[in-house]
Write a protein that holds these residues in place. Structure first.
Motif, PDB file in Angstrom:
ATOM      1  N   LEU A 153      35.147  42.034  47.750  1.00 45.43           N
ATOM      2  CA  LEU A 153      35.064  40.635  47.769  1.00 45.43           C
ATOM      3  C   LEU A 153      35.503  39.322  47.162  1.00 45.43           C
ATOM      4  O   LEU A 153      35.774  38.296  46.873  1.00 45.43           O
ATOM      5  CB  LEU A 153      34.241  40.792  46.412  1.00 45.43           C
ATOM      6  CG  LEU A 153      32.736  41.310  47.063  1.00 45.43           C
ATOM      7  CD1 LEU A 153      31.696  41.435  45.192  1.00 45.43           C
ATOM      8  CD2 LEU A 153      31.879  41.164  48.095  1.00 45.43           C
ATOM      9  N   CYS A 154      37.142  39.910  46.934  1.00 42.02           N
ATOM     10  CA  CYS A 154      38.357  39.081  45.829  1.00 42.02           C
ATOM     11  C   CYS A 154      38.904  37.748  47.163  1.00 42.02           C
ATOM     12  O   CYS A 154      38.609  37.923  48.478  1.00 42.02           O
ATOM     13  CB  CYS A 154      39.114  40.094  45.957  1.00 42.02           C
ATOM     14  SG  CYS A 154      39.415  40.878  44.717  1.00 42.02           S
ATOM     15  N   ASN A 155      38.732  36.895  47.269  1.00 40.61           N
ATOM     16  CA  ASN A 155      39.979  35.773  48.171  1.00 40.61           C
ATOM     17  C   ASN A 155      41.159  36.611  48.416  1.00 40.61           C
ATOM     18  O   ASN A 155      41.843  37.139  48.091  1.00 40.61           O
ATOM     19  CB  ASN A 155      39.207  34.446  47.641  1.00 40.61           C
ATOM     20  CG  ASN A 155      40.204  34.070  46.428  1.00 40.61           C
ATOM     21  OD1 ASN A 155      40.776  34.662  46.147  1.00 40.61           O
ATOM     22  ND2 ASN A 155      39.678  32.917  45.813  1.00 40.61           N
ATOM     23  N   SER A 156      42.039  35.325  49.156  1.00 43.46           N
ATOM     24  CA  SER A 156      43.846  35.717  48.482  1.00 43.46           C
ATOM     25  C   SER A 156      43.921  35.465  47.288  1.00 43.46           C
ATOM     26  O   SER A 156      45.535  36.016  47.468  1.00 43.46           O
ATOM     27  CB  SER A 156      43.554  35.056  49.960  1.00 43.46           C
ATOM     28  OG  SER A 156      44.065  33.280  48.887  1.00 43.46           O
ATOM     29  N   ASP A 157      43.786  34.596  46.554  1.00 39.37           N
ATOM     30  CA  ASP A 157      44.364  35.416  44.717  1.00 39.37           C
ATOM     31  C   ASP A 157      43.193  36.129  44.260  1.00 39.37           C
ATOM     32  O   ASP A 157      44.187  36.373  42.801  1.00 39.37           O
ATOM     33  CB  ASP A 157      43.492  33.746  44.699  1.00 39.37           C
ATOM     34  CG  ASP A 157      44.369  32.783  45.015  1.00 39.37           C
ATOM     35  OD1 ASP A 157      45.290  32.033  45.624  1.00 39.37           O
ATOM     36  OD2 ASP A 157      43.779  31.819  44.863  1.00 39.37           O
TER      37      ASP A 157
END
Length: 248
Positions: A153-157
């Motif tokens: 679920l995580c974005n690039s950050d």
């Protein structure tokens, strides 16, 4: 742990609340009530294992306040652990501890080992204790936080957008979309997003690493937007009673 007037071990339920990872006494009381029912169902008197008491804790007008408590036997504490939230790693560890200690107490009154029957009875006791230890260790492994649990679920950050979080908790919230999910985060029960500034979490959640606020484009301007961290997802999963991996 305390000793009562008969020299028997007694545990403060308020202390057990902390040891088992419960932040709210009301939630822990539900586990106590289930434990009392289990004791009664086994033909024993719950009052023998759960004695009402009072405890002084920090807080209140004068820095100290008296609150309700229970003095709990080792068996009662074990029953609480058996009826507490199995998704909490602390509960799994408590099951292991009290299962082993309860069995140690039983084995302490060893059978007569001068007869074959006594030797067999002692061996059976040790076998039961070993099996309980194996079972509770398995439960502990299952309850451990999984590495990368929210990674998908995580974005690039390394952050999770609230819409993705809403989908992950779809079953627990009854299918709330992003907007209604944000309303749930503003509820008194969760107290996560501010009411006065509805796009931003309370500072305590930022300080504890559960959320981050970033400026994101919104047409010709930028606005503050809250993102959850994996730690924040774990916190929400605990509050929503979710003990499973997120929805795909």
């Amino acid at each position: 742990m305390l000793l009562d007037h008969n020299g028997q071990e007694r545990w403060s339920a308020r202390d057990l609340q902390i040891l088992m990872g419960y932040s709210k006494w009301q939630d822990f009381e539900r586990a106590i009530a289930k434990a009392q029912t289990a004791v009664a169902s086994s033909g024993m008197e719950p009052h023998d294992h759960f004695t009402g008491a009072r405890k002084v804790i920090p807080g209140g007008r004068w820095g100290r306040q008296e609150v309700g408590d229970y003095r709990v036997t080792r068996f009662g504490a074990y029953q609480i652990a058996m009826n507490a939230d199995p998704a909490k790693p602390q509960v799994a560890m408590a099951k292991t501890y009290f299962a082993v200690k309860t069995r140690e107490a039983e084995i302490a009154s060893k059978p007569d080992v001068t007869s074959p029957e006594g030797v067999l009875a002692l061996a059976q006791q040790y076998l039961v204790a070993a099996q309980e230890l194996v079972n509770t260790k398995k439960e502990l492994e299952i309850a451990k936080p999984k590495a990368g649990k929210w990674e998908a679920l995580c974005n690039s950050d390394g952050l999770i957008e609230l819409g993705a979080a809403a989908k992950a908790f779809h079953d627990a919230t009854g299918g709330l979309g992003r907007t209604k999910f944000m309303n749930l985060l503003r509820s008194e029960e969760l107290h996560f997003l501010q009411v006065q500034n509805p796009r931003v979490p309370y500072q305590e959640h930022v300080q504890k690493g559960r959320a981050r606020v970033k400026l994101v484009p919104a047409g010709p301007r930028t606005v503050e937007q809250t993102f959850l961290t994996p730690k924040g997802m774990d916190w929400l999963a605990d509050r929503l009673g979710v003990g499973t991996m997120p929805a795909a």
